[in-house]
Design a protein around this motif. Sequence first.
Motif, mmCIF file in Angstrom:
data_model
loop_
_atom_site.group_PDB
_atom_site.id
_atom_site.type_symbol
_atom_site.label_atom_id
_atom_site.label_comp_id
_atom_site.label_asym_id
_atom_site.label_seq_id
_atom_site.Cartn_x
_atom_site.Cartn_y
_atom_site.Cartn_z
ATOM 1 N N THR A 152 -19.932 1.321 59.754
ATOM 2 C CA THR A 152 -20.129 2.184 58.583
ATOM 3 C C THR A 152 -21.363 1.744 57.799
ATOM 4 O O THR A 152 -21.848 0.621 57.953
ATOM 5 C CB THR A 152 -18.921 2.134 57.616
ATOM 6 N N THR A 153 -21.798 2.633 56.928
ATOM 7 C CA THR A 153 -22.846 2.274 55.975
ATOM 8 C C THR A 153 -22.147 1.483 54.853
ATOM 9 O O THR A 153 -20.909 1.458 54.795
ATOM 10 C CB THR A 153 -23.492 3.557 55.410
ATOM 11 N N ASP A 176 -13.383 16.899 65.865
ATOM 12 C CA ASP A 176 -14.634 17.545 66.251
ATOM 13 C C ASP A 176 -15.568 17.416 65.044
ATOM 14 O O ASP A 176 -15.484 18.204 64.084
ATOM 15 C CB ASP A 176 -14.325 19.024 66.588
ATOM 16 N N LEU A 177 -16.418 16.397 65.095
ATOM 17 C CA LEU A 177 -17.259 16.124 63.929
ATOM 18 C C LEU A 177 -18.292 17.222 63.716
ATOM 19 O O LEU A 177 -18.606 17.572 62.572
ATOM 20 C CB LEU A 177 -17.945 14.759 64.083
ATOM 21 N N ALA A 178 -18.786 17.811 64.805
ATOM 22 C CA ALA A 178 -19.814 18.857 64.677
ATOM 23 C C ALA A 178 -19.232 20.076 63.971
ATOM 24 O O ALA A 178 -19.887 20.689 63.114
ATOM 25 C CB ALA A 178 -20.339 19.233 66.052
ATOM 26 N N ASP A 216 -17.441 9.947 69.331
ATOM 27 C CA ASP A 216 -18.807 9.548 69.628
ATOM 28 C C ASP A 216 -19.538 9.156 68.337
ATOM 29 O O ASP A 216 -20.312 9.933 67.771
ATOM 30 C CB ASP A 216 -19.515 10.720 70.339
ATOM 31 N N VAL A 217 -19.236 7.936 67.861
ATOM 32 C CA VAL A 217 -19.896 7.414 66.648
ATOM 33 C C VAL A 217 -20.278 5.958 66.944
ATOM 34 O O VAL A 217 -19.712 5.348 67.858
ATOM 35 C CB VAL A 217 -18.939 7.472 65.419
ATOM 36 N N VAL A 230 -19.296 6.775 57.884
ATOM 37 C CA VAL A 230 -19.636 6.460 59.269
ATOM 38 C C VAL A 230 -21.136 6.679 59.464
ATOM 39 O O VAL A 230 -21.675 7.706 59.018
ATOM 40 C CB VAL A 230 -18.804 7.350 60.227
ATOM 41 N N GLU A 231 -21.788 5.715 60.094
ATOM 42 C CA GLU A 231 -23.249 5.799 60.272
ATOM 43 C C GLU A 231 -23.637 7.143 60.866
ATOM 44 O O GLU A 231 -23.046 7.586 61.864
ATOM 45 C CB GLU A 231 -23.724 4.677 61.193
ATOM 46 N N GLY A 232 -24.589 7.826 60.235
ATOM 47 C CA GLY A 232 -25.083 9.106 60.754
ATOM 48 C C GLY A 232 -24.306 10.309 60.249
ATOM 49 O O GLY A 232 -24.579 11.435 60.672
#
Length: 691
Positions: free
Chosen positions: A286-287, A83-85, A276-277, A292-294
Amino acid sequence: MKPIRVVIVGGGFGAVQFAKNLRKKLRPADCEILLFNRENHMVFHPLLADVAGASINPDAAAAPLRQMLPGVGCRTERVHRIDLAASEIEFADGNGDLSRLQFDHVVLACGAESNLGIIPGMSEHAFPFKVMRDAIELRQHVVHQMENAEAETDAERRRWHLSFVIVGAGFSGVEVGGEINELVRSSTRFYRNFKKEDVKVMLVHSQGQILPEVAPTLRDFAKKKMEKAGVTIVLNARAVAATHEGIELNTGGMIKGGTIVCTIGTAISPLIQQLDVPKEKGRIRTTPDMRVEGHTNVWAVGDCALIINAFDGKPSAPTGQFAEREGRQAALNLVRVVRGGPTQPFRFKVLGQLCSIGGYSAVAEMFGMRISGFLAWLLWRGVYLFKLPTWSRRIKVSLDWTWDVLFPRDLGFLNTDASERITHAYYRPGDFIHRQGEVARVFSVIDEGEVEILQAQGDQEAKLVAVLGKGDFFGEGALLGNRPHETSIRARSVVRITQVGSAMFSEIAESFAPFRELLANAVTQRSGDLWRRLPLAKSLLDGEPLSPLLDPLPGKLLSKQTTLADAIQALNESPTGQLFVLDEKQQLWGTFDRNDLYQIVARIAVTPESKEADSALRTLGEILPGGCVHATLEDSLLAATATMLDHRSSWLPIVQSNTDLRPVGSLRAEKISSRVIQKIGIAPGQAKAAS
Ligand SMILES: Cc1cc2nc3c(=O)[nH]c(=O)nc-3n(C[C@H](O)[C@H](O)[C@H](O)COP(=O)(O)OP(=O)(O)OC[C@H]3O[C@@H](n4cnc5c(N)ncnc54)[C@H](O)[C@@H]3O)c2cc1C
């Protein structure tokens, strides 16, 4: 101050390097590192082929994580969700209970999974080659095949046992092919019933060259050397299906072999799939510093990540070499973030390529030099020995390798009883699943497709007796009666089957009364039993054509897209209550009658979420299981009747032919009974006998 918590998901090349380097730079008081991996060890993939070829023991290629990573909290648990959030992971503990844990940073390093589903029949019949269990099972199987060949009296079957087909000739395909070849050929001297010439190891590759990753001169060397060692290399050919007998090629031919190893086909781990990435071809984008982007606290390394290499501007290859460097550099970047410094982009110059090809030979490209043969093999072994994670492992592997050079490979194996297993099988149209007279070994349930039951009387050609479809089962009569099969079973379409070994079947049948009853009912209900009791009915229908009794197609044909509401209305308007459901190509996909409707209503009643969704608007394609047993215009009336009896069905859809499933009409039980009665009327003597 409370230490920050870094959670690493995965325990492979990328994860281990990340954990090691982070531990070196940050003290436990400043940073808690928790590493979650499904297994308690790291698998050293480059040595899997050696495990399969019995030249090293499995434990030498699997290093226990907690011994490798002092100061890191190693957890043998599977992470189910991130759960990234909320910055939390959800994982299953040893008892299967779900727990949640907060993190300050998370590192995604869960690699890739093998995906045999890309070729029909591969998951049922081929060995994947990705994790330690694959290598151990393959080794057991290869030795078992040699034992089978020793016991086999039929020369063709013996050669089948000794034929090994490797799909894919990249690094892992070449390495495992070379190892199996070495193991089997060097072991023939311990067997009496076969010689080296009977052994066949085949590498099948879709391109014009093996090892596309290495220089042309090295590829040529590898190919010539492997062919000299007895390996057959089939180029420009793609496997399009796998069955129990071997693989089918796109060129039309079939390569037979009792062992199929599939080294192609990868899929991203389910954990990453549901995340969801941003992704490209399933890998996480990835940057440049591997976040991970964002996201500022989510990192990704290894095969699950798509990282651009600042050295050449290209995406990093999914190899152990890259995963290690990514893990190390990402850990250093995290340290920079913690200390408030700027991060650096990932940059790595590939050191070289090494591939063992069996027979103490290898090809190598290192620091711009190209070598092949024994010297390259020594280099390969030296490099991988040095790369192994611990000294204990290095000593173990070097002892195993020395042993392998001096003594024959170990041919011991655990004889796991096939009769106690559940397996899956795939058949193409026309393939026999079993033949009349063969010993019964499995109880089979059809997961997909239709099969024909065929029976031969004396020297006569086998006749179609009935058709079975999805959800039907067979083999129970022979197993329960402890007798050979009285009929043959042949695939009518592509068929997928779940098979229960005879010992397991007997145990379930003895222990579970409801299952025993179901089987007993099935045996007595089957048309074969009925025909035995009513030979006259059988003789009256035998030879009768099917088409005069056909009912025409109903006025309204349904499709997979028809909603349940429209289907119910069509059912109410239909005089027979028997409707056809077609797919996009206008082929028969399923049927819809009142029984189906009752089942749907019952399901909705017990499944709360079905109630919530507006079930009436759902399509038949979503609600019905699809697949229905049917007969063709080419089948006899007797076979069609038996199929209806076997399914306790009052009607049967009829299609054009086995290859053209366009419906042409239906057959109803009343029409068949009328026909029988009419015939008895014509032959009064027989009618008397029938009564
Ligand atoms: C047979 C074979 C031979 C190879 N030979 C070479 C070679 O010679 N040289 C080379 O450079 N590369 C080689 N490779 C490729 C190399 O092994 C991979 O590129 C490398 O392992 C990728 O490392 P990784 O850390 O991304 O993932 P992996 O090493 O695959 O590790 C991923 C780990 O994550 C765990 N995991 C996955 N999902 C979860 C979850 N939800 N929860 C907890 N844990 C999870 C897995 O169990 C696994 O332990 C080979 C690969 C194979 C299959």
